[in-house]
Scaffold this active site. Structure first.
Site, mmCIF file in Angstrom:
data_model
loop_
_atom_site.group_PDB
_atom_site.id
_atom_site.type_symbol
_atom_site.label_atom_id
_atom_site.label_comp_id
_atom_site.label_asym_id
_atom_site.label_seq_id
_atom_site.Cartn_x
_atom_site.Cartn_y
_atom_site.Cartn_z
ATOM 1 N N ASP A 1 29.536 1.400 16.247
ATOM 2 C CA ASP A 1 28.070 1.517 16.462
ATOM 3 C C ASP A 1 27.540 -0.116 16.710
ATOM 4 O O ASP A 1 28.173 -1.063 15.855
ATOM 5 C CB ASP A 1 27.287 2.167 15.601
ATOM 6 C CG ASP A 1 25.945 2.577 16.077
ATOM 7 O OD1 ASP A 1 25.455 2.011 16.966
ATOM 8 O OD2 ASP A 1 25.274 3.729 15.546
HETATM 9 C C1 BGC Z 1 22.755 3.571 17.982
HETATM 10 C C2 BGC Z 1 23.804 4.211 19.073
HETATM 11 C C3 BGC Z 1 23.555 3.486 20.325
HETATM 12 C C4 BGC Z 1 23.677 1.982 20.023
HETATM 13 C C5 BGC Z 1 23.325 1.044 21.386
HETATM 14 C C6 BGC Z 1 22.457 1.991 18.048
HETATM 15 O O1 BGC Z 1 21.574 1.678 17.278
HETATM 16 O O2 BGC Z 1 23.085 4.167 16.685
HETATM 17 O O3 BGC Z 1 23.629 5.674 19.133
HETATM 18 O O4 BGC Z 1 24.576 3.631 21.153
HETATM 19 O O5 BGC Z 1 22.669 1.501 19.224
HETATM 20 O O6 BGC Z 1 22.076 1.073 21.599
#
Ligand code: BGC
Length: 810
Positions: A223
């Site tokens: 993530d």
């Molecule tokens: C989220 C993800 C997301 C990523 C990119 C993170 O804060 O938890 O689900 O894909 O950001 O935006």
């Protein structure tokens, strides 16, 4: 690409070249490697649309219904088709990897990203997720199963250590990811959270079961910002650290390999996986796989159908469908009718080019047939919305919109652009960029005290006609990227504005390192007096032939980065429903939320429809349901409590950093059943416009352990309309030697029938529905013996029962 070809490519790279590929080159791209003919891979959120690399209004996206609506479809074919739309959008925007689906569960109704997850049940989540993955990946685009694993709430999400037993982990939380791997998902995202003492980006769960046992041969991506050290994640099976180019790998990983703390083979395995993904995406010299383009009209039709099909009818006192021929005047009530929430907040957000509101949809349906009156009711308890572009003009060109400027330290302009949003996400464009400025000529339609705000971190100011409303330095108080870059807190000021008299608004934020990228200007006109607004709504309802009142959640809740603190509808919305329902017995309440809310007036409403966050065509789909073109096709993907206090599993706040999943296997309806509590509406519940009689069920009398079987249930359409029914099958194992849920969903099938017709639903029960995880043997086992098979229309309404004897294998 064959294994030999992969090895040949790998051999061409030095260690630093390999390691360079393992951290993003930018926020959304992986690195290119000219020595291999490898281009960059582009990633994008998901899941309700494909945003692309820019996080603003310039390149709009199709906005699908949110995941809880897709969970309510109980229809893999439709979900797969919607996945195809995401693939087409990805291709249109040059995206190779869509960061969807989210496969976490509705463990607590307070979960902030509830709207982004399909369901409380692992089987429904797994099948829905697999369908979306098939749809996305049919055209060469990769899907991403996220967030691996047990990332089911948002409080302290960067650090929370979820404590969950091996059996619950396997049977409940890992199960949807296992289904995703079986469906061939190419990317899995490791969450921010920890599980049982290890942060997920360095967890042994990345190898076992994901890679070793399930045979996942794709890429594990972190993530965004979740990799916080070098050796742990590198050894554990994390393949790609995003975003980049900075990060804890790079040089440090090269040194760790040279020092022997990270095996060379681990790096090779990561690169191999990345090259495999690239080959599948056509990023290794080949052409980019083409998804068939979707015509905008077809896409909108599909979204409209999906919105209608996911709408859940909770109850109906013969009010729905409304017959347009019988209606002289319809009152459409509530602020959400004209300003619905069509998506949840956070990284899932996209910018649709247009939204059909409930009011638009109803007006379009009734044009030339009935009069539509709108009464907004009391203002919602919501933060001021982003600047309304219809009130703004660019001070330089005079055209509708705002002027965006970037200034250097001396205040001189180095860049300027006309834009269509007060929400801007700017990178530090050039080294000299010092301040971002958003300005507009605001032409108020309402006289009174306006609330204006600027969201972001660092040095910010907001002036209206030279009058400073906000001016200060606002230190960052969060490390969460969703807060820093997407939803930063706003500071507000109030100013008296006069309708028709232009005011000059200037918002500025210094672009200092560590203050994030978001600047958000918002403005709310003076709200009407709540009592007067209630009285106006009552008048409108009383004078109309039917009242449609639209209520819902606000940006306060249901957003990434925070959990909800309660399930009540905000502001005076409950009062609004009560007075409108009293004024008109033909009141339809439309609930616009991503997850459960309390409906304390539910006994008084003529009918209640849930539209979830329905995407850009929500209002059109809703009107189709209201006026009977389509039946409301949805069934609850999650159990709705009458009140938060009744819900058995709610806690999302860690204690001393730990969040204990003490309830084990028993979340959702399983928890309600175990505690003998009655929710307001059970998982699986939802009516269409006809009625059904469950007549007969048959199952094989005996099967061998490890074998699937089929349940045949006869259902008769006893109403006056053709309809579709979702026939659900649950298993129970009374007298088991194991701890068991009271019952659990084993499968479902949808059938359609004409009035009076009896049809047979054939529900496939996969072998996995009968197995349990044995923590003693660390293996799946099937307990021989008698299982009860229950068929019906929700976890709480199962009129048919049979039994199957599972015999031990040879
Ligand atoms: C989220 C993800 C997301 C990523 C990119 C993170 O804060 O938890 O689900 O894909 O950001 O935006």
């Amino acid at each position: 690409m064959t294994d030999e070809e992969l090895e040949r490519l790998l051999d061409k790279l030095t260690l630093p070249q390999k390691v360079r590929l393992l951290t993003g080159a930018t926020t959304w791209r992986t690195g290119a490697e000219p020595a291999l003919g490898l281009r960059e891979l582009v990633m994008s959120d998901g899941p309700a649309g494909v945003r692309g690399e820019a996080w603003d209004e310039r390149d709009p996206s199709l906005l699908l219904p949110s995941a809880s609506a897709l969970g309510a479809l109980w229809d893999e074919e439709s979900v797969e088709r919607l996945g195809g739309l995401l693939a087409a959008e990805a291709r249109r925007k040059g995206v190779d990897v869509v960061l969807a689906p989210t496969l976490n569960l509705h463990r607590s109704p307070l979960g902030g990203r509830h709207f982004e997850c399909f369901a409380e049940d692992p089987e429904l989540t797994g099948r829905t997720g697999a369908a979306l993955i098939r749809g996305i990946q049919a055209h060469g685009v990769a899907a991403t199963a996220k967030h691996y694993v047990a990332n089911d709430s948002e409080t302290d999400r960067l650090t929370v250590d979820v404590r969950v037993g091996e059996r619950a982990l396997r049977e409940v939380y890992l199960a949807p990811f296992e289904a995703a791997v079986e469906a061939g998902v190419r990317v899995v995202m490791a969450g921010y959270n920890g599980v049982n003492g290890r942060t997920m980006t360095a967890s042994s769960l990345l190898t076992a079961p994901l890679k070793d046992e399930w045979g996942f041969d794709g890429v594990v991506v972190s993530d965004w910002g979740a990799v916080r050290s070098t050796a742990g994640p590198a050894r554990a099976g994390l393949d790609l650290a995003m975003p980049g180019p900075e990060g804890p790998w790079g040089e440090a990983l090269v040194r760790a390999v040279e020092a022997g703390t990270v095996p060379r083979a681990a790096v090779d395995d990561k690169v191999r996986r990345l090259l495999r993904l690239a080959a599948r995406a056509g990023a290794l010299g080949g052409p980019r796989a083409a998804a068939p383009p979707v015509r905008s009209r077809d896409a909108r039709r599909l979204l409209r159908r999906a919105a209608a099909a996911s709408t859940v009818l909770l109850h109906n006192r013969d009010v729905l469908p409304l017959d347009p021929e019988e209606l002289g005047t319809v009152a459409v009530i509530g602020t959400h009718a004209a300003r619905p929430r069509v998506q949840g907040g956070g990284s899932a957000g996209v910018f649709p080019s247009a939204v059909v509101t409930p009011l638009d949809g109803i007006r379009a349906w009734l044009r030339g047939r009935a009069r539509v009156v709108h009464a907004p009711g009391p203002p919602p308890d919501a933060p001021p919305p982003p600047l309304d572009m219809s009130l703004c003009r660019d001070p330089r060109s005079g055209v509708p919109g705002v002027l965006l400027r970037v200034l250097d330290a001396s205040g001189a302009e180095i860049y300027a652009e006309h834009r269509q949003s007060g929400r801007q996400l700017e990178p530090l464009l050039v080294p000299a960029a010092h301040t971002v400025e958003i300005s507009a000529l605001l032409l108020p339609r309402t006289t009174g005290e306006w609330t204006l705000g600027i969201g972001g971190f660092g040095r910010m100011s907001l002036t209206v006609d030279e009058h400073a409303l906000v001016d200060g330095d606002f230190a960052r108080d969060s490390d969460d990227p969703a807060v820093i870059h997407v939803n930063p807190p706003a500071r507000y000021g109030r100013v008296h504005l006069t309708a028709g008299r232009t005011a000059r608004l200037v918002a500025r934020r210094a672009l200092a390192a560590g203050t994030g990228r978001a600047t958000v200007v918002s403005a709310a006109p003076p709200g009407p007096d709540a009592e007067e607004a209630l009285a106006a709504a009552v008048r409108a309802a009383g004078e109309a032939d039917a009242a449609i009142v639209v209520v819902g959640t606000t940006e306060h809740g249901e957003t990434e980065g925070h959990d909800r603190t309660g399930l009540a509808l905000g502001g005076r919305q409950d009062d609004l429903v009560r007075v409108v329902a009293d004024a008109n017995p033909r009141t339809v309440v439309v609930v616009n939320s991503g997850g459960p809310v309390e409906l304390p007036w539910r006994a008084r409403a003529g009918a209640i429809l849930l539209t979830w966050f329905p995407g850009q065509e929500g209002g059109a789909g809703l009107a189709d349901v209201l006026f009977g073109r389509t039946e409301p096709g949805g069934r609850l993907p999650t159990t709705w409590a009458a009140g938060l206090a009744d819900a058995p599993v709610t806690r999302t706040r860690p204690e001393q950093g730990r969040l204990a999943y003490d309830e084990g296997l028993h979340i959702g309806y399983r928890a309600w059943l175990r505690e003998h509590r009655e929710p307001a509406y059970w998982f699986g519940h939802g009516f269409g416009y006809t009625s059904w009689c469950y007549e007969n069920v048959s199952v094989p009398s005996a099967i061998e352990a490890g074998a699937p079987f089929t349940v045949r249930a006869d259902v008769r359409n006893t109403g006056r309309r053709p309809g579709r029914e979702v026939v659900q099958v649950y298993l129970a194992r009374p007298g088991s030697e194991r701890e068991r849920p009271v019952r659990w969903l084993a499968g479902w099938a949808a059938v359609s029938a004409a009035p009076g017709e009896t049809v047979t639903a054939r529900v496939h029960v996969p072998a996995r529905a009968l197995r349990h995880w044995s923590p003693e043997e660390h293996a799946w086992r099937t307990e021989p013996g008698r299982y009860r098979v229950l068929a019906g229309r929700s976890a709480g309404d199962l009129p048919l029962a049979a039994a199957v004897e599972v015999t031990a294998t040879g």
